[in-house]
Design a protein around this motif. Structure first.
Motif, PDB file in Angstrom:
ATOM      1  N   ILE A 110      39.241  56.100  29.448  1.00 40.72           N
ATOM      2  CA  ILE A 110      39.900  54.800  29.578  1.00 40.72           C
ATOM      3  C   ILE A 110      39.426  54.077  30.835  1.00 40.72           C
ATOM      4  N   VAL A 111      39.417  54.796  31.960  1.00 43.16           N
ATOM      5  CA  VAL A 111      39.006  54.186  33.229  1.00 43.16           C
ATOM      6  C   VAL A 111      37.540  53.763  33.175  1.00 43.16           C
ATOM      7  N   LEU A 112      36.684  54.595  32.614  1.00 43.58           N
ATOM      8  CA  LEU A 112      35.258  54.283  32.528  1.00 43.58           C
ATOM      9  C   LEU A 112      35.015  53.034  31.697  1.00 43.58           C
ATOM     10  N   VAL A 113      35.602  52.982  30.500  1.00 51.03           N
ATOM     11  CA  VAL A 113      35.429  51.818  29.625  1.00 51.03           C
ATOM     12  C   VAL A 113      36.016  50.562  30.273  1.00 51.03           C
ATOM     13  N   ALA A 114      37.162  50.711  30.931  1.00 51.72           N
ATOM     14  CA  ALA A 114      37.824  49.564  31.561  1.00 51.72           C
ATOM     15  C   ALA A 114      36.945  48.945  32.636  1.00 51.72           C
ATOM     16  N   PHE A 115      36.356  49.767  33.493  1.00 51.95           N
ATOM     17  CA  PHE A 115      35.555  49.239  34.589  1.00 51.95           C
ATOM     18  C   PHE A 115      34.215  48.688  34.104  1.00 51.95           C
ATOM     19  N   ILE A 116      33.613  49.300  33.098  1.00 52.15           N
ATOM     20  CA  ILE A 116      32.361  48.778  32.552  1.00 52.15           C
ATOM     21  C   ILE A 116      32.587  47.413  31.905  1.00 52.15           C
ATOM     22  N   SER A 117      33.639  47.304  31.102  1.00 50.90           N
ATOM     23  CA  SER A 117      33.929  46.028  30.436  1.00 50.90           C
ATOM     24  C   SER A 117      34.316  44.952  31.441  1.00 50.90           C
ATOM     25  N   ALA A 118      35.048  45.331  32.508  1.00 47.78           N
ATOM     26  CA  ALA A 118      35.412  44.357  33.544  1.00 47.78           C
ATOM     27  C   ALA A 118      34.175  43.889  34.298  1.00 47.78           C
ATOM     28  N   PHE A 120      31.154  43.613  33.045  1.00 49.10           N
ATOM     29  CA  PHE A 120      30.508  42.628  32.163  1.00 49.10           C
ATOM     30  C   PHE A 120      31.236  41.292  32.251  1.00 49.10           C
ATOM     31  N   GLY A 121      32.569  41.340  32.297  1.00 51.03           N
ATOM     32  CA  GLY A 121      33.355  40.110  32.368  1.00 51.03           C
ATOM     33  C   GLY A 121      33.081  39.328  33.638  1.00 51.03           C
ATOM     34  N   ILE A 122      32.940  40.026  34.765  1.00 50.70           N
ATOM     35  CA  ILE A 122      32.651  39.349  36.031  1.00 50.70           C
ATOM     36  C   ILE A 122      31.278  38.686  35.970  1.00 50.70           C
ATOM     37  N   TRP A 123      30.290  39.396  35.386  1.00 46.12           N
ATOM     38  CA  TRP A 123      28.961  38.800  35.224  1.00 46.12           C
ATOM     39  C   TRP A 123      29.041  37.565  34.336  1.00 46.12           C
ATOM     40  N   ALA A 124      29.774  37.658  33.234  1.00 48.52           N
ATOM     41  CA  ALA A 124      29.890  36.540  32.307  1.00 48.52           C
ATOM     42  C   ALA A 124      30.606  35.357  32.959  1.00 48.52           C
ATOM     43  N   ASP A 125      31.573  35.655  33.824  1.00 44.54           N
ATOM     44  CA  ASP A 125      32.330  34.600  34.489  1.00 44.54           C
ATOM     45  C   ASP A 125      31.425  33.758  35.382  1.00 44.54           C
ATOM     46  N   LEU A 126      30.414  34.391  35.964  1.00 38.69           N
ATOM     47  CA  LEU A 126      29.482  33.657  36.824  1.00 38.69           C
ATOM     48  C   LEU A 126      28.670  32.637  36.027  1.00 38.69           C
ATOM     49  N   PRO A 327      44.117  47.602  38.610  1.00 38.35           N
ATOM     50  CA  PRO A 327      44.289  46.950  37.304  1.00 38.35           C
ATOM     51  C   PRO A 327      44.123  45.437  37.372  1.00 38.35           C
ATOM     52  N   ILE A 328      44.492  44.832  38.525  1.00 38.39           N
ATOM     53  CA  ILE A 328      44.358  43.382  38.674  1.00 38.39           C
ATOM     54  C   ILE A 328      42.882  42.987  38.665  1.00 38.39           C
ATOM     55  N   ALA A 329      42.051  43.764  39.380  1.00 37.40           N
ATOM     56  CA  ALA A 329      40.613  43.486  39.390  1.00 37.40           C
ATOM     57  C   ALA A 329      40.036  43.569  37.984  1.00 37.40           C
ATOM     58  N   LEU A 330      40.538  44.518  37.202  1.00 41.36           N
ATOM     59  CA  LEU A 330      40.074  44.647  35.818  1.00 41.36           C
ATOM     60  C   LEU A 330      40.442  43.410  35.002  1.00 41.36           C
ATOM     61  N   ILE A 331      41.660  42.925  35.186  1.00 36.69           N
ATOM     62  CA  ILE A 331      42.118  41.754  34.425  1.00 36.69           C
ATOM     63  C   ILE A 331      41.277  40.530  34.775  1.00 36.69           C
ATOM     64  N   VAL A 332      40.954  40.373  36.067  1.00 36.25           N
ATOM     65  CA  VAL A 332      40.121  39.243  36.495  1.00 36.25           C
ATOM     66  C   VAL A 332      38.775  39.280  35.764  1.00 36.25           C
ATOM     67  N   GLY A 333      38.191  40.475  35.689  1.00 37.12           N
ATOM     68  CA  GLY A 333      36.926  40.614  34.971  1.00 37.12           C
ATOM     69  C   GLY A 333      37.071  40.334  33.491  1.00 37.12           C
ATOM     70  N   TRP A 334      38.080  40.905  32.861  1.00 36.28           N
ATOM     71  CA  TRP A 334      38.298  40.691  31.423  1.00 36.28           C
ATOM     72  C   TRP A 334      38.560  39.217  31.117  1.00 36.28           C
ATOM     73  N   SER A 335      39.302  38.555  32.004  1.00 38.75           N
ATOM     74  CA  SER A 335      39.627  37.146  31.794  1.00 38.75           C
ATOM     75  C   SER A 335      38.354  36.298  31.800  1.00 38.75           C
ATOM     76  N   GLY A 336      37.466  36.581  32.760  1.00 36.28           N
ATOM     77  CA  GLY A 336      36.197  35.855  32.805  1.00 36.28           C
ATOM     78  C   GLY A 336      35.374  36.094  31.552  1.00 36.28           C
ATOM     79  N   GLY A 337      35.377  37.335  31.076  1.00 33.58           N
ATOM     80  CA  GLY A 337      34.664  37.653  29.842  1.00 33.58           C
ATOM     81  C   GLY A 337      35.246  36.925  28.643  1.00 33.58           C
ATOM     82  N   ALA A 338      36.578  36.816  28.604  1.00 28.90           N
ATOM     83  CA  ALA A 338      37.236  36.113  27.493  1.00 28.90           C
ATOM     84  C   ALA A 338      36.862  34.629  27.484  1.00 28.90           C
ATOM     85  N   MET A 339      36.816  34.017  28.668  1.00 26.94           N
ATOM     86  CA  MET A 339      36.449  32.602  28.746  1.00 26.94           C
ATOM     87  C   MET A 339      35.001  32.402  28.302  1.00 26.94           C
ATOM     88  N   PHE A 340      34.139  33.346  28.656  1.00 30.05           N
ATOM     89  CA  PHE A 340      32.728  33.263  28.264  1.00 30.05           C
ATOM     90  C   PHE A 340      32.593  33.383  26.746  1.00 30.05           C
TER      91      PHE A 340
END
Length: 465
Positions: A110-118, A120-126, A327-340
């Protein structure tokens, strides 16, 4: 029977209220980051969030808790109903027990998948764009917007940029020759963007049959020029003038690039003793792009930093201060990925999502962490503690998240795109906060539990925070 409500009241005031107060402080620190935004509406949004949060806490302590105590203490029939509700909740408890045990087994995955996906989300947010065009915020089928488009077709442009030039005497022949030169050359320099240019020399040419007048005639034409027209081109003191550029309607990023090129052009063409400033509403829109791109990262990082130091003062333990932020850092990443993925651009409203995520998510994660360490102090190991925590506190967080989702869902039906997009992303972020708290937070607590030493209740030494 009457002792149970008093006992529940005592536990609520001694256990729950301090935990909620800690979450309130952390949330408030996260919202402080909104005050650093150069955009006034974002600052005001932060103020109203803070005020609303404080009022909610006061209402909960001074109104809700007394109401619940009064109901349980004086109305026995209500307590019979509560017993019936407890029987119904047993099935929910069994589900949470099964669900949490599965999470424990899969914690590393769970932790591994969460951080990898987050990540990607941070990269996509840029890569996400920024939208500052008011026309894109409005309902696209309104008559007013159609009128603007029709007017733009007739006139060629409804967007303008003003270039203000300052000197000791802007009506001197030498300076007016310079103004006449740049008024013409700037259009040829940017032919695809600039539709028309106008300055005081444009009016002088019209008065002189299209030719630029020389020396004495300049003074004569300036004297003959109607005062109402003259004021639009140079000020009464004769120290400032303006060149107006009518431009194509550009997207935010294109507009910013054009303005940067325009500033470079006028700096290169600037006459000695003359200062030029590129200004106007279009420039404000371009500045908004910078404020929303660089500003949103700064607000998010500042918010997380303030929350960390605030929790560090409360817990006096770096790991406990750090755990709620993961968990907050993960959400920030996921949110950016969702917007992308949804192709949603940042607006003055969605730019506040980082601080909003910190506010909502921190409350959830702190409540889970507080209950986890409360169970650990009772002597339960980390696996047992997280099962009890998810079963007891998880349901309350679910209820809180669903009611918040219900409230923000009203924004989805708004005709204004800026509001509906903000409502959609808020719903997604609350859902991500719920997922991160219920699914990822238990795995993080178990993995990092070894770094937080706990003294069980009943031992002579006080618990180490």
């Amino acid at each position: 029977m009457n002792n149970k409500p008093k006992k529940a009241l005592n536990q609520t005031l001694t256990k729950m209220v301090p935990a909620v107060l800690t979450a309130l402080i952390a949330t408030g620190l996260g919202f402080i980051a909104l005050y650093t935004s150069p955009v006034p509406m974002i600052q005001d949004f932060g103020k109203m969030l803070t005020v609303g949060m404080i009022i909610s806490f006061i209402a909960g302590v001074l109104i809700l808790i007394p109401i619940l105590f009064t109901r349980d203490h004086f109305f026995k029939k209500e307590r019979v109903k509560q017993k019936q509700v407890k029987l119904k909740n047993m099935k929910g408890d069994r589900f949470f027990n099964w669900f949490t045990n599965k999470l424990i087994l899969m914690k590393w995955f769970i932790v591994l998948v969460a951080f990898i996906s987050a990540g990607f989300g941070i990269w996509a947010d840029l890569q996400a764009g920024v939208e500052t065009d008011v026309e894109k915020f409005m309902p696209q089928d309104t008559q007013e917007l159609k009128d603007i488009h029709k007017l733009r077709e007739i006139l060629g442009s409804t967007d303008q940029i003003s270039v203000v030039y300052e000197a000791a005497d802007v009506s001197s022949a030498e300076l007016l020759e310079w103004v006449d030169g740049v008024t013409g050359t700037v259009k040829s320099e940017f032919p695809e963007t600039i539709i028309d240019t106008r300055s005081v020399t444009t009016a002088l040419r019209q008065m002189n049959e299209g030719e630029f007048p020389v020396n004495q005639k300049i003074e004569e034409y300036l004297a003959e020029m109607p005062e109402s027209q003259k004021k639009l081109l140079i000020n009464e003191e004769g120290t400032k003038g303006v060149i107006t550029l009518s431009i194509e309607h550009l997207e935010a990023e294109e507009l910013k690039g054009f303005i940067d090129d325009l500033i470079d052009y006028f700096e290169a063409e600037e006459l000695k003793g003359v200062d030029t400033t590129v200004t106007g509403k279009a420039v404000l829109d371009a500045e908004m792009v910078t404020a929303l791109t660089a500003g949103r990262y700064k607000m998010t990082l500042l918010g997380m930093g303030l929350v960390f130091f605030g929790l560090l003062l409360v817990y006096r333990h770096p790991v406990k201060a750090f755990i709620p932020l993961l968990p907050i850092a993960l959400i920030v990443g996921w949110s950016g990925g969702a917007m992308f993925l949804l192709d949603i651009k940042y607006t003055p409203l969605t730019a506040t999502l980082g601080a909003l995520i910190i506010g909502i998510g921190t409350e959830f994660t702190i409540l889970i962490m507080e209950r986890f360490y409360e169970e650990r102090k009772k002597g339960r190991n980390s696996n047992e503690a997280i099962v009890v925590t998810n079963r007891k506190t998880g349901k309350a967080i679910l209820a809180s998240a669903f009611t918040t989702i219900g409230g923000f869902s009203a924004l989805l039906i708004s005709d204004f795109v800026i509001l509906s997009n903000f409502g959609l992303m808020t719903l997604i972020n609350i859902s991500l906060a719920l997922f991160s708290t219920i699914v990822v937070m238990p795995a993080i607590l178990i993995i990092l539990d070894r770094f937080v030493k706990i003294r069980h209740v009943g031992e002579n030494e006080l618990p180490v925070n």
